[in-house]
Write a protein that holds these residues in place. Structure first.
Motif, PDB file in Angstrom:
ATOM      1  N   GLN A 251       0.830  -1.206   0.000  1.00 41.20           N
ATOM      2  CA  GLN A 251       0.000   0.000   0.000  1.00 41.20           C
ATOM      3  C   GLN A 251       0.865   1.257   0.000  1.00 41.20           C
ATOM      4  N   ILE A 252       1.869   1.263   0.870  1.00 42.71           N
ATOM      5  CA  ILE A 252       2.751   2.434   0.965  1.00 42.71           C
ATOM      6  C   ILE A 252       3.519   2.627  -0.335  1.00 42.71           C
ATOM      7  N   GLY A 253       3.981   1.526  -0.914  1.00 39.57           N
ATOM      8  CA  GLY A 253       4.705   1.618  -2.175  1.00 39.57           C
ATOM      9  C   GLY A 253       3.850   2.183  -3.290  1.00 39.57           C
ATOM     10  N   ARG A 254       2.594   1.745  -3.344  1.00 39.01           N
ATOM     11  CA  ARG A 254       1.702   2.250  -4.405  1.00 39.01           C
ATOM     12  C   ARG A 254       1.369   3.728  -4.201  1.00 39.01           C
ATOM     13  N   ARG A 255       1.252   4.156  -2.955  1.00 40.41           N
ATOM     14  CA  ARG A 255       0.864   5.537  -2.696  1.00 40.41           C
ATOM     15  C   ARG A 255       2.041   6.498  -2.783  1.00 40.41           C
ATOM     16  N   TYR A 256       3.203   6.096  -2.252  1.00 37.67           N
ATOM     17  CA  TYR A 256       4.323   7.030  -2.136  1.00 37.67           C
ATOM     18  C   TYR A 256       5.571   6.623  -2.911  1.00 37.67           C
ATOM     19  N   GLY A 257       5.623   5.376  -3.377  1.00 41.44           N
ATOM     20  CA  GLY A 257       6.817   4.921  -4.074  1.00 41.44           C
ATOM     21  C   GLY A 257       6.893   5.460  -5.488  1.00 41.44           C
ATOM     22  N   PRO A 258       7.985   5.130  -6.177  1.00 42.89           N
ATOM     23  CA  PRO A 258       9.134   4.356  -5.704  1.00 42.89           C
ATOM     24  C   PRO A 258      10.006   5.168  -4.748  1.00 42.89           C
ATOM     25  N   PHE A 259      10.845   4.442  -3.991  1.00 44.49           N
ATOM     26  CA  PHE A 259      11.730   5.067  -3.013  1.00 44.49           C
ATOM     27  C   PHE A 259      13.189   4.918  -3.462  1.00 44.49           C
ATOM     28  N   ASP A 260      13.919   6.005  -3.342  1.00 40.71           N
ATOM     29  CA  ASP A 260      15.352   5.946  -3.634  1.00 40.71           C
ATOM     30  C   ASP A 260      16.088   5.126  -2.580  1.00 40.71           C
ATOM     31  N   LEU A 261      15.657   5.247  -1.323  1.00 42.41           N
ATOM     32  CA  LEU A 261      16.288   4.509  -0.234  1.00 42.41           C
ATOM     33  C   LEU A 261      15.218   4.059   0.745  1.00 42.41           C
ATOM     34  N   THR A 262      15.223   2.772   1.072  1.00 37.97           N
ATOM     35  CA  THR A 262      14.383   2.256   2.145  1.00 37.97           C
ATOM     36  C   THR A 262      15.273   1.846   3.299  1.00 37.97           C
ATOM     37  N   MET A 263      14.937   2.297   4.501  1.00 39.24           N
ATOM     38  CA  MET A 263      15.636   1.904   5.727  1.00 39.24           C
ATOM     39  C   MET A 263      14.712   0.936   6.449  1.00 39.24           C
ATOM     40  N   ILE A 264      15.033  -0.359   6.378  1.00 43.40           N
ATOM     41  CA  ILE A 264      14.084  -1.397   6.760  1.00 43.40           C
ATOM     42  C   ILE A 264      14.641  -2.253   7.885  1.00 43.40           C
ATOM     43  N   GLU A 265      13.806  -2.472   8.895  1.00 41.39           N
ATOM     44  CA  GLU A 265      14.162  -3.331  10.018  1.00 41.39           C
ATOM     45  C   GLU A 265      14.635  -4.693   9.536  1.00 41.39           C
ATOM     46  N   THR A 266      15.827  -5.083   9.979  1.00 36.35           N
ATOM     47  CA  THR A 266      16.413  -6.384   9.636  1.00 36.35           C
ATOM     48  C   THR A 266      17.203  -6.862  10.850  1.00 36.35           C
ATOM     49  N   GLY A 267      16.507  -7.417  11.822  1.00 34.88           N
ATOM     50  CA  GLY A 267      17.170  -7.876  13.034  1.00 34.88           C
ATOM     51  C   GLY A 267      16.200  -8.001  14.177  1.00 34.88           C
ATOM     52  N   ALA A 268      16.571  -8.798  15.195  1.00 35.10           N
ATOM     53  CA  ALA A 268      15.740  -9.079  16.371  1.00 35.10           C
ATOM     54  C   ALA A 268      14.507  -9.904  16.015  1.00 35.10           C
ATOM     55  N   TYR A 269      14.619 -10.727  14.990  1.00 34.95           N
ATOM     56  CA  TYR A 269      13.532 -11.620  14.583  1.00 34.95           C
ATOM     57  C   TYR A 269      13.668 -12.950  15.321  1.00 34.95           C
ATOM     58  N   ASP A 270      12.595 -13.708  15.364  1.00 32.45           N
ATOM     59  CA  ASP A 270      12.633 -15.021  16.005  1.00 32.45           C
ATOM     60  C   ASP A 270      11.355 -15.779  15.660  1.00 32.45           C
ATOM     61  N   ARG A 271      11.415 -17.095  15.739  1.00 33.29           N
ATOM     62  CA  ARG A 271      10.246 -17.928  15.438  1.00 33.29           C
ATOM     63  C   ARG A 271       9.094 -17.671  16.405  1.00 33.29           C
ATOM     64  N   ASP A 272       9.394 -17.163  17.610  1.00 34.01           N
ATOM     65  CA  ASP A 272       8.348 -16.949  18.598  1.00 34.01           C
ATOM     66  C   ASP A 272       7.664 -15.585  18.480  1.00 34.01           C
ATOM     67  N   TRP A 273       8.177 -14.701  17.643  1.00 37.63           N
ATOM     68  CA  TRP A 273       7.465 -13.430  17.436  1.00 37.63           C
ATOM     69  C   TRP A 273       7.503 -13.030  15.958  1.00 37.63           C
ATOM     70  N   PRO A 274       7.029 -13.898  15.052  1.00 39.16           N
ATOM     71  CA  PRO A 274       7.094 -13.597  13.612  1.00 39.16           C
ATOM     72  C   PRO A 274       6.160 -12.479  13.185  1.00 39.16           C
ATOM     73  N   GLU A 275       5.149 -12.166  13.994  1.00 35.76           N
ATOM     74  CA  GLU A 275       4.187 -11.145  13.585  1.00 35.76           C
ATOM     75  C   GLU A 275       4.709  -9.729  13.776  1.00 35.76           C
ATOM     76  N   ILE A 276       5.752  -9.540  14.596  1.00 37.68           N
ATOM     77  CA  ILE A 276       6.160  -8.177  14.954  1.00 37.68           C
ATOM     78  C   ILE A 276       7.549  -7.797  14.462  1.00 37.68           C
ATOM     79  N   HIS A 277       8.336  -8.781  13.995  1.00 35.07           N
ATOM     80  CA  HIS A 277       9.642  -8.487  13.403  1.00 35.07           C
ATOM     81  C   HIS A 277       9.835  -9.377  12.190  1.00 35.07           C
TER      82      HIS A 277
END
Length: 362
Positions: A251-277
């Motif tokens: 949705q964000i990409g269609r409304r505001y993209g394309p983006f020259d730079l995306t700063m995207i969360e990549t870390g603190a993930y785990d099988r026990d909290w897949p919905e939030i990271h």
């Protein structure tokens, strides 16, 4: 360590005339609590006692680096000398980013304290020093906050910034924290999802994320969380804050993209909290959904917040980015990226990995 994890994960004075309300999102607020657009059933083992058992029993491997991580020190004069006719991006560590936006300095989720915790003696501790202290920063025009978890909203940093910052942009409900810490209500703008602010350099929009909020045992989801879009006449940036993977990136990409730079969360993930990271693979997919040209992985390399090795997010995201032909920017803290001549950086973490891990990933 477990206490630090729990504390980090979370146990208005809006100037309405300045904010364009595209789609008021009151449907995401019910019974005094904010909600995600997509339901978030927790994993079967993601209970307090299930996680406590894992933190006690599970052996962590390479959770923190054995030697100092590289940092490029910054000073105020160096920042002031950057040209005022362009946009510069400087990663400070974890999810903290400094921008110079056509002469103005903006901060995203600044956490420059020793720990991401309400306490100075316990909680996740930095792997590396910040490239610059709050005292050494030049005057700040805007501070943008994604949500109120301790690794994104730091009381000590905000208290130091309040005397040198013109304006704080925060999700609904987070203004209460800032006011308690001495920030003047007139210096705060509070945003719902899809609200926009027109500024001299272009547009700022607060967009959805799939996460949650809370800094204690009784305030869960009493404030909003989200991501930020920054658009100038020549550049377009996206800052994810924290989020699980969800349809909102498209949705964000269609409304505001394309983006020259995306700063995207990549870390603190785990099988026990897949919905939030997100896993690194999902982070790359989010960049594709957003129509990102270059992706900068954030939320890694500064604090131990999960069970994976400190270098694993960077190693995995680099591998999948190569496979999917995604351009990756991996600056060390303090590197200055010029958006008009974007240099992606080296895979600096590989030389700091244990040799057997490096050989296995080669």
């Amino acid at each position: 360590m477990f206490l630090g994890f729990v504390l980090t994960m979370g146990g208005s004075s809006m100037h309405n005339q300045m904010v364009v309300r595209n789609e008021p999102m009151r449907k995401n607020f019910r019974n005094g609590r904010f909600r995600n657009e997509e339901a978030m059933p927790l994993g079967t083992s993601a209970t307090f006692f299930g996680l406590l058992k894992r933190f006690i029993m599970e052996r962590k491997v390479d959770a923190s680096p054995d030697e100092a991580l590289p940092v490029r020190d910054l000073d105020q004069e160096q920042l002031r000398q950057l040209p005022n006719d362009s946009l510069f991006v400087i990663r400070l560590g974890h999810s903290s980013v400094l921008l110079k936006v056509y002469g103005e300095f903006w901060l995203l989720d600044p956490v420059l304290s020793k720990r991401a915790s309400p306490f100075s003696f316990i909680g996740p501790k930095r792997f590396h020093r910040p490239p610059i202290t709050v005292a050494d920063l030049p005057p700040i025009d805007k501070v943008l906050i994604s949500h109120n978890h301790y690794d994104h909203l730091d009381k000590a940093t905000i208290r130091q910034l309040k005397g040198k910052t013109r304006q704080f942009l925060v999700p609904l409900g987070v203004e209460k924290n800032l006011i308690d810490w001495g920030v003047r209500p007139t210096d705060i703008l509070s945003f719902d999802w899809w609200q926009e602010l027109n500024v001299g350099q272009g547009l700022i929009a607060f967009t959805p994320a799939r996460h949650f909020s809370g800094r204690g045992l009784n305030d869960g989801n009493s404030s909003l969380w989200g991501s930020w879009v920054i658009k100038t006449p020549d550049e377009s940036l996206f800052f994810s804050g924290d989020s699980g993977y969800f349809h909102g990136f498209g949705q964000i990409g269609r409304r505001y993209g394309p983006f020259d730079l995306t700063m995207i969360e990549t870390g603190a993930y785990d099988r026990d909290w897949p919905e939030i990271h997100m896993t690194p693979e999902q982070s790359v997919q989010a960049n594709i959904d957003l129509q990102g040209h270059t992706m900068m992985p954030i939320h890694n390399g500064t604090f131990d917040l999960a069970f994976h090795a400190w270098y694993e997010p960077l190693e995995r995201v680099a591998r999948v980015a190569d496979e999917r032909n995604v351009r990756l920017a991996t600056p060390v803290p303090g590197d200055i990226l010029n958006m008009r001549q974007l240099v992606t950086g080296t895979r600096w973490w590989q030389s700091l990995m244990p040799q057997e891990r490096s050989l296995a990933s080669a």
